[in-house]
Design an enzyme around this catalytic site. Structure first.
Site, mmCIF file in Angstrom:
data_model
loop_
_atom_site.group_PDB
_atom_site.id
_atom_site.type_symbol
_atom_site.label_atom_id
_atom_site.label_comp_id
_atom_site.label_asym_id
_atom_site.label_seq_id
_atom_site.Cartn_x
_atom_site.Cartn_y
_atom_site.Cartn_z
ATOM 1 N N HIS A 166 0.821 -1.214 0.000
ATOM 2 C CA HIS A 166 0.000 0.000 0.000
ATOM 3 C C HIS A 166 0.849 1.257 0.000
ATOM 4 C CE1 HIS A 166 0.732 -1.333 4.152
ATOM 5 N NE2 HIS A 166 0.751 -0.055 4.487
ATOM 6 N N GLU A 189 7.843 0.922 12.706
ATOM 7 C CA GLU A 189 7.576 1.665 11.474
ATOM 8 C C GLU A 189 8.854 1.905 10.678
ATOM 9 O OE1 GLU A 189 4.973 2.534 9.776
ATOM 10 O OE2 GLU A 189 5.881 4.010 8.451
ATOM 11 N N HIS A 302 -13.327 -5.978 28.753
ATOM 12 C CA HIS A 302 -13.347 -6.643 27.445
ATOM 13 C C HIS A 302 -12.722 -8.027 27.587
ATOM 14 C CE1 HIS A 302 -14.095 -2.612 25.694
ATOM 15 N NE2 HIS A 302 -13.219 -2.219 26.595
ATOM 16 N N GLU A 307 -6.835 -3.537 25.521
ATOM 17 C CA GLU A 307 -7.318 -2.308 24.884
ATOM 18 C C GLU A 307 -6.166 -1.318 24.752
ATOM 19 O OE1 GLU A 307 -10.873 -0.595 26.498
ATOM 20 O OE2 GLU A 307 -10.368 1.437 25.814
ATOM 21 N N HIS A 346 -12.407 -1.161 33.936
ATOM 22 C CA HIS A 346 -11.912 0.213 33.761
ATOM 23 C C HIS A 346 -13.030 1.186 33.451
ATOM 24 C CE1 HIS A 346 -11.709 -1.807 29.839
ATOM 25 N NE2 HIS A 346 -11.912 -0.644 29.279
HETATM 26 MN MN MN Z 1 1.958 0.551 6.259
HETATM 27 MN MN MN Z 2 -12.781 -0.234 27.293
#
Ligand code: MN
Ligand code: MN
Length: 408
Positions: A166, A189, A302, A307, A346
């Site tokens: 991409h 990155e 969750h 998260e 949380h």
């Molecule tokens: Mn990328």
């Molecule tokens: Mn949450």
């Protein structure tokens, strides 16, 4: 007046009695330099100290009395991340290297100036993105050799599965800024597979054989091994970048999150983007949450992943319950990352005067949360009461329908 000046003034006041410490003056000083104390506990901090950070970290400096135990650091600010400045924009990242607990997700914040291109590339991790500002043109190809090109604006999201090649380019008038979320805390990155890099490290005769042309045609590959983020001419309208003779992808790599009708309460909204509404996105569930001043993203947890959250606007305190009597509270500003290990209870409370907007992201194909309030409402009341000895008013207020942002 900075902190040191205030200290000197305070010292002068104490020494010479130049100023009377009126209640107003004391209040102003307390506002300017919070002290690590509450009634019966703590004391003043004579310094050295970083007063700016202490003001931002009210719940670290003076934790709620309910905080207890040892939890790892669960917050990191992009403002404390190394900025990589390139000719076409900039980038910075918050990964497991910055925030050690974040093993399942890493994030990148990137700016592309108008015309600035994030070089054609791919990587092993999947890439989910939320557009924070401006407009961009994104391109990709799927595993069946079908092409994708689209323009995205603030509030749009995109998703590139693992390995899908991409590119991203900032459009006029002022390019773009976006957040990238990768399904690997160790993502880097600075370590992706880039097209110019590969050309530079493949013999010309092999390139010639690969493309069916004379190898001498590849003598002009750019000197630098990586272009990475570089300026390029602005493209024409989107229609001009359709690939003649190519077949478009069957599942779009972009999605208009803000076009969605949100879950709405009296105190805010929530928009969920996962594989149920964005089929190509099979690894990164996300929710965009808006909380009005004074509102609360309710107590919840969750079951399907850690998260990784990002504050887009406003400020919040994030209270995390880790079980075994452990709890810790963190303060977050716009541009900060919070991390809540899977299953920990949380809440996020809007502590500012304006709206709080943040993204919850998970390494999961679907978004799911459990509400403490709804759980209690859907359990026989006498049983609940036997645990908590609650006032009838609390029991009567329980909600059988989940409300992600309260008060309702
Ligand atoms: Mn990328
Ligand atoms: Mn949450």
């Amino acid at each position: 007046m900075d902190f040191l000046s205030r200290r000197r003034m305070l010292a002068a006041t104490a020494a010479g009695g130049l100023l009377t410490t009126s209640a107003t003056a004391r209040t102003q000083l307390a506002d300017a330099v919070p002290q690590p104390q509450r009634p019966g506990r703590g004391g003043t901090d004579p310094g050295p100290r970083n007063a700016v950070r202490d003001r931002q970290n009210a719940d670290i400096l003076v934790p709620p009395a309910t905080d207890h135990g040892s939890l790892p650091n669960l917050r990191f600010s992009f403002s404390d991340s190394h900025m990589r400045l390139e000719t076409g924009g900039w980038t910075r990242q918050v990964t497991q290297r910055e925030l050690a607990v974040a093993t399942s997700i890493a994030g990148v914040n990137m700016r592309l100036n108008a015309g600035g291109v994030r070089e054609m590339h791919w990587h092993k991790a999947s890439e989910w993105s939320y557009m924070l500002y401006g407009t961009a043109r994104i391109t990709a190809m799927d595993a069946s050799g079908r092409y994708f090109v689209d323009d995205v604006a603030a509030g749009d999201v995109w998703f590139f599965p693992s390995g899908v090649p991409h590119s991203i380019q900032g459009l006029g008038p002022d390019g773009c800024e976006f957040l990238l979320v990768f399904d690997d805390g160790n993502f880097d990155e600075d370590n992706t597979f880039m097209i110019a890099d590969w050309f530079k490290h493949t013999p010309n005769e092999v390139l010639g054989k690969n493309f069916g042309v004379p190898g001498s045609l590849f003598d002009h590959t750019p000197e630098e091994s990586q272009r990475y983020i570089f300026p390029a001419p602005l493209p024409g309208p989107l229609s001009s970048d359709k690939i003649a003779g190519g077949t478009p992808v069957s599942k779009s790599f972009s999605s208009r999150l803000m076009a969605q009708d949100p879950i709405r309460t009296a105190s805010g909204t929530m928009r969920i983007s996962d594989s149920t509404v964005f089929p190509v996105n099979t690894t990164t569930a996300a929710a965009l949450v808006e909380v009005n001043p004074g509102g609360l993203r309710e107590l919840h947890w969750h079951p399907n992943g850690d998260e990784w959250l990002y504050v887009i606007e406003g400020q919040a305190r994030m209270g995390v319950f880790a079980g075994q009597g452990q709890a810790r509270t963190f303060d977050l500003q716009a541009g900060d990352v919070g991390y809540i290990p899977v299953a920990m209870g949380h809440y996020l409370e809007n502590t500012g005067t304006g709206p709080l907007r943040f993204l919850e992201t998970f390494k999961s194909p679907y978004f799911v949360d459990f509400s403490l309030d709804t759980w209690m409402a859907l359990t026989p009341p006498k049983l609940v009461d036997a645990h908590l000895d609650l006032d009838p008013q609390v029991m009567n207020a329980l909600r059988k329908t989940k409300a992600p942002v309260v008060p309702t």
